[in-house]
Design a protein around this motif. Structure first.
Motif, PDB file in Angstrom:
ATOM      1  N   ASP A 147       9.282 -31.985  -2.692  1.00  0.00           N
ATOM      2  CA  ASP A 147       8.527 -30.735  -2.628  1.00  0.00           C
ATOM      3  C   ASP A 147       7.045 -31.094  -2.650  1.00  0.00           C
ATOM      4  N   GLU A 148       6.308 -30.601  -1.661  1.00  0.00           N
ATOM      5  CA  GLU A 148       4.905 -31.004  -1.527  1.00  0.00           C
ATOM      6  C   GLU A 148       4.075 -30.601  -2.734  1.00  0.00           C
ATOM      7  N   ALA A 149       4.264 -29.377  -3.232  1.00  0.00           N
ATOM      8  CA  ALA A 149       3.483 -28.916  -4.374  1.00  0.00           C
ATOM      9  C   ALA A 149       3.806 -29.731  -5.622  1.00  0.00           C
ATOM     10  N   VAL A 150       5.087 -29.985  -5.859  1.00  0.00           N
ATOM     11  CA  VAL A 150       5.491 -30.778  -7.018  1.00  0.00           C
ATOM     12  C   VAL A 150       4.947 -32.197  -6.900  1.00  0.00           C
ATOM     13  N   THR A 151       5.018 -32.765  -5.707  1.00  0.00           N
ATOM     14  CA  THR A 151       4.489 -34.107  -5.480  1.00  0.00           C
ATOM     15  C   THR A 151       2.997 -34.153  -5.784  1.00  0.00           C
ATOM     16  N   THR A 152       2.272 -33.097  -5.407  1.00  0.00           N
ATOM     17  CA  THR A 152       0.842 -33.022  -5.701  1.00  0.00           C
ATOM     18  C   THR A 152       0.591 -33.033  -7.198  1.00  0.00           C
ATOM     19  N   VAL A 153       1.345 -32.219  -7.932  1.00  0.00           N
ATOM     20  CA  VAL A 153       1.170 -32.160  -9.392  1.00  0.00           C
ATOM     21  C   VAL A 153       1.463 -33.517 -10.020  1.00  0.00           C
ATOM     22  N   LEU A 154       2.551 -34.157  -9.608  1.00  0.00           N
ATOM     23  CA  LEU A 154       2.915 -35.451 -10.179  1.00  0.00           C
ATOM     24  C   LEU A 154       1.845 -36.497  -9.902  1.00  0.00           C
ATOM     25  N   ALA A 155       1.287 -36.475  -8.701  1.00  0.00           N
ATOM     26  CA  ALA A 155       0.238 -37.436  -8.357  1.00  0.00           C
ATOM     27  C   ALA A 155      -0.993 -37.223  -9.230  1.00  0.00           C
ATOM     28  N   VAL A 156      -1.346 -35.966  -9.473  1.00  0.00           N
ATOM     29  CA  VAL A 156      -2.514 -35.675 -10.304  1.00  0.00           C
ATOM     30  C   VAL A 156      -2.244 -36.074 -11.756  1.00  0.00           C
ATOM     31  N   VAL A 157      -1.020 -35.887 -12.235  1.00  0.00           N
ATOM     32  CA  VAL A 157      -0.664 -36.331 -13.589  1.00  0.00           C
ATOM     33  C   VAL A 157      -0.865 -37.829 -13.718  1.00  0.00           C
ATOM     34  N   HIS A 158      -0.358 -38.588 -12.749  1.00  0.00           N
ATOM     35  CA  HIS A 158      -0.511 -40.041 -12.794  1.00  0.00           C
ATOM     36  C   HIS A 158      -1.985 -40.442 -12.785  1.00  0.00           C
ATOM     37  N   ASP A 159      -2.780 -39.784 -11.955  1.00  0.00           N
ATOM     38  CA  ASP A 159      -4.210 -40.100 -11.898  1.00  0.00           C
ATOM     39  C   ASP A 159      -4.903 -39.778 -13.217  1.00  0.00           C
ATOM     40  N   ALA A 160      -4.535 -38.662 -13.835  1.00  0.00           N
ATOM     41  CA  ALA A 160      -5.161 -38.265 -15.094  1.00  0.00           C
ATOM     42  C   ALA A 160      -4.824 -39.245 -16.213  1.00  0.00           C
ATOM     43  N   ALA A 198      -2.014 -18.507 -19.752  1.00  0.00           N
ATOM     44  CA  ALA A 198      -3.284 -19.247 -19.742  1.00  0.00           C
ATOM     45  C   ALA A 198      -3.812 -19.493 -18.336  1.00  0.00           C
ATOM     46  N   LEU A 199      -3.064 -19.075 -17.316  1.00  0.00           N
ATOM     47  CA  LEU A 199      -3.501 -19.280 -15.935  1.00  0.00           C
ATOM     48  C   LEU A 199      -4.791 -18.514 -15.658  1.00  0.00           C
ATOM     49  N   ILE A 200      -5.641 -19.090 -14.835  1.00  0.00           N
ATOM     50  CA  ILE A 200      -6.899 -18.444 -14.456  1.00  0.00           C
ATOM     51  C   ILE A 200      -6.683 -17.687 -13.146  1.00  0.00           C
ATOM     52  N   HIS A 201      -6.907 -16.387 -13.176  1.00  0.00           N
ATOM     53  CA  HIS A 201      -6.658 -15.548 -12.008  1.00  0.00           C
ATOM     54  C   HIS A 201      -7.892 -15.351 -11.136  1.00  0.00           C
ATOM     55  N   ASP A 202      -9.057 -15.616 -11.691  1.00  0.00           N
ATOM     56  CA  ASP A 202     -10.289 -15.399 -10.936  1.00  0.00           C
ATOM     57  C   ASP A 202     -10.498 -16.495  -9.898  1.00  0.00           C
ATOM     58  N   MET A 203     -11.173 -16.129  -8.823  1.00  0.00           N
ATOM     59  CA  MET A 203     -11.571 -17.093  -7.796  1.00  0.00           C
ATOM     60  C   MET A 203     -12.848 -17.808  -8.249  1.00  0.00           C
ATOM     61  N   PRO A 204     -13.038 -19.102  -7.915  1.00  0.00           N
ATOM     62  CA  PRO A 204     -12.037 -19.935  -7.240  1.00  0.00           C
ATOM     63  C   PRO A 204     -10.971 -20.366  -8.239  1.00  0.00           C
ATOM     64  N   HIS A 205      -9.749 -20.487  -7.780  1.00  0.00           N
ATOM     65  CA  HIS A 205      -8.667 -20.834  -8.690  1.00  0.00           C
ATOM     66  C   HIS A 205      -8.840 -22.253  -9.239  1.00  0.00           C
ATOM     67  N   GLU A 206      -8.247 -22.477 -10.388  1.00  0.00           N
ATOM     68  CA  GLU A 206      -8.392 -23.742 -11.105  1.00  0.00           C
ATOM     69  C   GLU A 206      -7.700 -24.888 -10.372  1.00  0.00           C
ATOM     70  N   ARG A 207      -8.338 -26.035 -10.382  1.00  0.00           N
ATOM     71  CA  ARG A 207      -7.731 -27.228  -9.808  1.00  0.00           C
ATOM     72  C   ARG A 207      -6.667 -27.771 -10.757  1.00  0.00           C
ATOM     73  N   VAL A 208      -5.675 -28.446 -10.195  1.00  0.00           N
ATOM     74  CA  VAL A 208      -4.586 -28.993 -11.008  1.00  0.00           C
ATOM     75  C   VAL A 208      -5.143 -29.944 -12.065  1.00  0.00           C
ATOM     76  N   GLU A 209      -6.069 -30.792 -11.683  1.00  0.00           N
ATOM     77  CA  GLU A 209      -6.640 -31.747 -12.635  1.00  0.00           C
ATOM     78  C   GLU A 209      -7.288 -31.036 -13.809  1.00  0.00           C
ATOM     79  N   ASP A 210      -8.043 -29.985 -13.535  1.00  0.00           N
ATOM     80  CA  ASP A 210      -8.706 -29.243 -14.612  1.00  0.00           C
ATOM     81  C   ASP A 210      -7.687 -28.562 -15.524  1.00  0.00           C
TER      82      ASP A 210
END
Length: 203
Positions: A165-178, A69-81
């Protein structure tokens, strides 16, 4: 099992006064899938954009669906979306998958978030591994559990543990915000519904 399935198991196994909402859980499950895809090298993050990597080949069926289900086209999908798109009804998909795999059984009893039948976890090696991860307060699982309000924390509260891990931390932060955004929507609708009801009851 995947991190998402581990999260689902500990949610179903938890005895909490405030039941976990399906929407909160679906958002956290989508985040868990993304974290597993990061660990597998199937994706990387460019800021908050999800960049597909090499050809992923997850053994887990739902994780494979997430990869496809990943979107390969530019611009790439934001984590929140990604969380809102992939998370739609995702908790129901995991319920069905775990029931088919014999990890959950239906019993008659008090209503659960998934209908009249009560869902209970089966004592399997996968369940014990998931509970062990929670008992050890494994940072990623602890953060996802916190996001959905387990361990007597309000949904959206961030734990003290750091996944390192910076990327994992980013995902977790976005999950909490969502999850916090979803809770805000619920509260706003509750206020609007109450105001509408009061309007009809007014003399």
């Amino acid at each position: 099992m995947s991190t998402a399935k581990d999260l689902f198991v500990i949610v179903m196994d938890s005895k909490v006064e405030r039941p976990v909402g399906q929407g909160d859980l679906s958002l956290a499950l989508a985040g868990a899938e993304l974290i597993d895809l990061l660990a597998a090298g199937a994706v990387t993050l460019d800021g908050d954009r999800i960049v597909p990597g090499g050809p992923p080949d997850p053994a887990d069926r739902l994780l494979a669906e997430a990869a496809s289900a990943l979107i390969h086209d530019m611009p790439h999908e934001r984590v929140e979306d990604w969380l809102w798109r992939r998370g739609q009804d995702l908790s129901t998909a995991y319920l069905t998958s775990l029931e088919e795999d014999g990890q959950l059984i239906r019993t008659r009893g008090s209503r659960s978030p998934f209908g009249a039948d009560r869902m209970e976890t089966v004592d399997t090696p996968d369940r014990r591994r998931a509970l062990d991860r929670r008992e050890r307060k494994e940072p990623v699982l602890a953060a996802l559990a916190s996001a959905v309000g387990l361990d007597d924390e309000r949904p959206g509260e961030e734990p003290e543990s750091d996944p390192g891990d910076e990327a994992v931390t980013t995902v977790l932060a976005v999950v909490h915000d969502a999850v916090m955004e979803l809770e805000a929507v619920r509260q706003r609708r509750s206020i609007e519904n109450a105001a509408f009801a009061n309007l009809w009851r007014a003399p």
